[in-house]
Write a protein that holds these residues in place. Structure first.
Motif, PDB file in Angstrom:
ATOM      1  N   SER A  55     -13.404 -14.841  -4.027  1.00  0.00           N
ATOM      2  CA  SER A  55     -12.324 -15.481  -3.295  1.00  0.00           C
ATOM      3  C   SER A  55     -11.007 -15.191  -3.978  1.00  0.00           C
ATOM      4  O   SER A  55      -9.957 -15.212  -3.349  1.00  0.00           O
ATOM      5  CB  SER A  55     -12.550 -16.986  -3.207  1.00  0.00           C
ATOM      6  N   LEU A  56     -11.056 -14.882  -5.270  1.00  0.00           N
ATOM      7  CA  LEU A  56      -9.868 -14.605  -6.071  1.00  0.00           C
ATOM      8  C   LEU A  56      -8.815 -15.682  -5.850  1.00  0.00           C
ATOM      9  O   LEU A  56      -7.628 -15.443  -5.971  1.00  0.00           O
ATOM     10  CB  LEU A  56      -9.299 -13.219  -5.775  1.00  0.00           C
ATOM     11  N   GLN A  57      -9.285 -16.878  -5.501  1.00  0.00           N
ATOM     12  CA  GLN A  57      -8.443 -18.050  -5.307  1.00  0.00           C
ATOM     13  C   GLN A  57      -7.422 -17.891  -4.178  1.00  0.00           C
ATOM     14  O   GLN A  57      -6.582 -18.741  -3.997  1.00  0.00           O
ATOM     15  CB  GLN A  57      -7.715 -18.413  -6.612  1.00  0.00           C
ATOM     16  N   ALA A  58      -7.432 -16.781  -3.472  1.00  0.00           N
ATOM     17  CA  ALA A  58      -6.451 -16.569  -2.408  1.00  0.00           C
ATOM     18  C   ALA A  58      -6.871 -15.384  -1.561  1.00  0.00           C
ATOM     19  O   ALA A  58      -7.807 -14.685  -1.895  1.00  0.00           O
ATOM     20  CB  ALA A  58      -5.089 -16.298  -3.026  1.00  0.00           C
ATOM     21  N   ILE A  59      -6.137 -15.164  -0.489  1.00  0.00           N
ATOM     22  CA  ILE A  59      -6.402 -13.993   0.328  1.00  0.00           C
ATOM     23  C   ILE A  59      -5.205 -13.048   0.261  1.00  0.00           C
ATOM     24  O   ILE A  59      -4.097 -13.454  -0.053  1.00  0.00           O
ATOM     25  CB  ILE A  59      -6.710 -14.381   1.792  1.00  0.00           C
ATOM     26  N   ALA A  60      -5.459 -11.796   0.532  1.00  0.00           N
ATOM     27  CA  ALA A  60      -4.397 -10.797   0.492  1.00  0.00           C
ATOM     28  C   ALA A  60      -3.389 -11.052   1.603  1.00  0.00           C
ATOM     29  O   ALA A  60      -3.716 -11.600   2.648  1.00  0.00           O
ATOM     30  CB  ALA A  60      -5.000  -9.407   0.643  1.00  0.00           C
ATOM     31  N   VAL A  61      -2.172 -10.661   1.368  1.00  0.00           N
ATOM     32  CA  VAL A  61      -1.135 -10.790   2.381  1.00  0.00           C
ATOM     33  C   VAL A  61      -1.453  -9.796   3.493  1.00  0.00           C
ATOM     34  O   VAL A  61      -1.430  -8.593   3.286  1.00  0.00           O
ATOM     35  CB  VAL A  61       0.262 -10.512   1.771  1.00  0.00           C
ATOM     36  N   GLU A  62      -1.772 -10.313   4.675  1.00  0.00           N
ATOM     37  CA  GLU A  62      -2.175  -9.466   5.803  1.00  0.00           C
ATOM     38  C   GLU A  62      -1.076  -8.496   6.198  1.00  0.00           C
ATOM     39  O   GLU A  62      -1.341  -7.361   6.555  1.00  0.00           O
ATOM     40  CB  GLU A  62      -2.582 -10.333   7.000  1.00  0.00           C
ATOM     41  N   SER A  63       0.176  -8.928   6.097  1.00  0.00           N
ATOM     42  CA  SER A  63       1.276  -8.057   6.509  1.00  0.00           C
ATOM     43  C   SER A  63       1.377  -6.806   5.635  1.00  0.00           C
ATOM     44  O   SER A  63       1.886  -5.783   6.087  1.00  0.00           O
ATOM     45  CB  SER A  63       2.606  -8.820   6.495  1.00  0.00           C
ATOM     46  N   ASP A  64       0.882  -6.856   4.388  1.00  0.00           N
ATOM     47  CA  ASP A  64       0.885  -5.666   3.527  1.00  0.00           C
ATOM     48  C   ASP A  64       0.150  -4.518   4.198  1.00  0.00           C
ATOM     49  O   ASP A  64       0.605  -3.375   4.178  1.00  0.00           O
ATOM     50  CB  ASP A  64       0.191  -5.946   2.183  1.00  0.00           C
ATOM     51  N   LEU A  65      -0.990  -4.824   4.780  1.00  0.00           N
ATOM     52  CA  LEU A  65      -1.854  -3.793   5.344  1.00  0.00           C
ATOM     53  C   LEU A  65      -1.312  -3.217   6.645  1.00  0.00           C
ATOM     54  O   LEU A  65      -1.806  -2.208   7.136  1.00  0.00           O
ATOM     55  CB  LEU A  65      -3.261  -4.352   5.534  1.00  0.00           C
ATOM     56  N   GLN A  66      -0.286  -3.850   7.196  1.00  0.00           N
ATOM     57  CA  GLN A  66       0.310  -3.375   8.442  1.00  0.00           C
ATOM     58  C   GLN A  66       1.603  -2.599   8.197  1.00  0.00           C
ATOM     59  O   GLN A  66       2.239  -2.147   9.129  1.00  0.00           O
ATOM     60  CB  GLN A  66       0.573  -4.562   9.369  1.00  0.00           C
ATOM     61  N   GLN A  67       1.997  -2.450   6.928  1.00  0.00           N
ATOM     62  CA  GLN A  67       3.242  -1.764   6.610  1.00  0.00           C
ATOM     63  C   GLN A  67       2.999  -0.300   6.263  1.00  0.00           C
ATOM     64  O   GLN A  67       1.879   0.109   5.983  1.00  0.00           O
ATOM     65  CB  GLN A  67       3.941  -2.480   5.457  1.00  0.00           C
ATOM     66  N   GLU A  68       4.075   0.470   6.253  1.00  0.00           N
ATOM     67  CA  GLU A  68       3.993   1.886   5.919  1.00  0.00           C
ATOM     68  C   GLU A  68       3.610   2.072   4.457  1.00  0.00           C
ATOM     69  O   GLU A  68       3.832   1.194   3.631  1.00  0.00           O
ATOM     70  CB  GLU A  68       5.327   2.579   6.182  1.00  0.00           C
ATOM     71  N   VAL A  69       3.026   3.213   4.157  1.00  0.00           N
ATOM     72  CA  VAL A  69       2.702   3.590   2.788  1.00  0.00           C
ATOM     73  C   VAL A  69       3.805   4.524   2.309  1.00  0.00           C
ATOM     74  O   VAL A  69       4.096   5.538   2.956  1.00  0.00           O
ATOM     75  CB  VAL A  69       1.328   4.299   2.701  1.00  0.00           C
ATOM     76  N   LYS A  70       4.459   4.172   1.198  1.00  0.00           N
ATOM     77  CA  LYS A  70       5.535   4.986   0.638  1.00  0.00           C
ATOM     78  C   LYS A  70       5.064   5.547  -0.702  1.00  0.00           C
ATOM     79  O   LYS A  70       4.574   4.808  -1.547  1.00  0.00           O
ATOM     80  CB  LYS A  70       6.789   4.142   0.435  1.00  0.00           C
ATOM     81  N   ILE A  71       5.220   6.869  -0.894  1.00  0.00           N
ATOM     82  CA  ILE A  71       4.779   7.533  -2.118  1.00  0.00           C
ATOM     83  C   ILE A  71       5.986   8.189  -2.783  1.00  0.00           C
ATOM     84  O   ILE A  71       6.673   8.999  -2.156  1.00  0.00           O
ATOM     85  CB  ILE A  71       3.703   8.601  -1.824  1.00  0.00           C
ATOM     86  N   GLU A  72       6.242   7.807  -4.031  1.00  0.00           N
ATOM     87  CA  GLU A  72       7.312   8.415  -4.823  1.00  0.00           C
ATOM     88  C   GLU A  72       6.668   9.164  -5.979  1.00  0.00           C
ATOM     89  O   GLU A  72       5.771   8.639  -6.629  1.00  0.00           O
ATOM     90  CB  GLU A  72       8.244   7.348  -5.376  1.00  0.00           C
TER      91      GLU A  72
END
Length: 176
Positions: free
Chosen positions: A16-33
């Motif tokens: 459970s890691l005491q929380a859940i991942a932010v769902e909006s993270d998975l809906q955002q673009e992936v940026k690579i620098e």
């Protein structure tokens, strides 16, 4: 049988890691620098040379090198980060950070699966799992940790009052 129930309870509390991942993270673009990149168009692969930083919302991956490619016969994009170690971090829904590190971090965007290979560690709030390989499905919050040979999977779970013990005492701060 009691040992199996204890192991299951331990894993469930850590999973459970005491929380859940932010769902909006998975809906955002992936940026690579990166410092540089090479494209292998024939093999549908891009290699980024480091230091490399990948961001997707609050998700961050840091590595010495990153390979990005699409699996054959599918549209599933895969990022393979390598480093000494490569690191992963994400802010969970409740604002607390989760961190991971390994010699290789494989992030499959379509299945939202993170695979840590080589000296793998996954931690949050002082609790952690270590092993040779850890596979974690971010969306389903499922974790599998494995080790080989004489190495063992190690799980450390902090007591329920861990956060209270590590928060500065407000009275102490007021007195200063």
């Amino acid at each position: 049988m009691k040992l199996n129930k204890l192991i299951a309870a331990t894993w469930l509390s850590l999973l459970s890691l005491q929380a859940i991942a932010v769902e909006s993270d998975l809906q955002q673009e992936v940026k690579i620098e990166a410092a540089s990149q090479e494209a292998d168009i024939k093999n549908n692969q891009i290699i980024f040379n480091g230091p490399v930083e990948v961001t997707q919302g609050s998700i961050k991956i840091n590595a010495d090198e990153l390979r990005a490619f699409t699996k054959e016969q599918s549209n599933g994009k895969v990022l393979v980060a390598t480093g000494t170690p490569a690191t992963y971090s994400q802010i969970m829904e409740d604002g607390r950070p989760a961190k991971a590190s390994a010699a290789e971090i494989r992030y499959e965007l379509a299945t939202r699966t993170l695979t840590l290979i080589g000296n793998a560690t996954l931690e949050q709030d002082g609790s952690q799992v270590t092993g040779n390989q850890i596979r974690y499905n971010i969306e389903q919050q499922q974790l599998i940790a494995e080790s080989t040979g004489n190495d063992r999977v190690i799980t450390i779970i902090q007591p329920e009052n861990y956060q209270e013990l590590n928060e500065p005492d407000s009275k102490t701060q007021e007195q200063q």
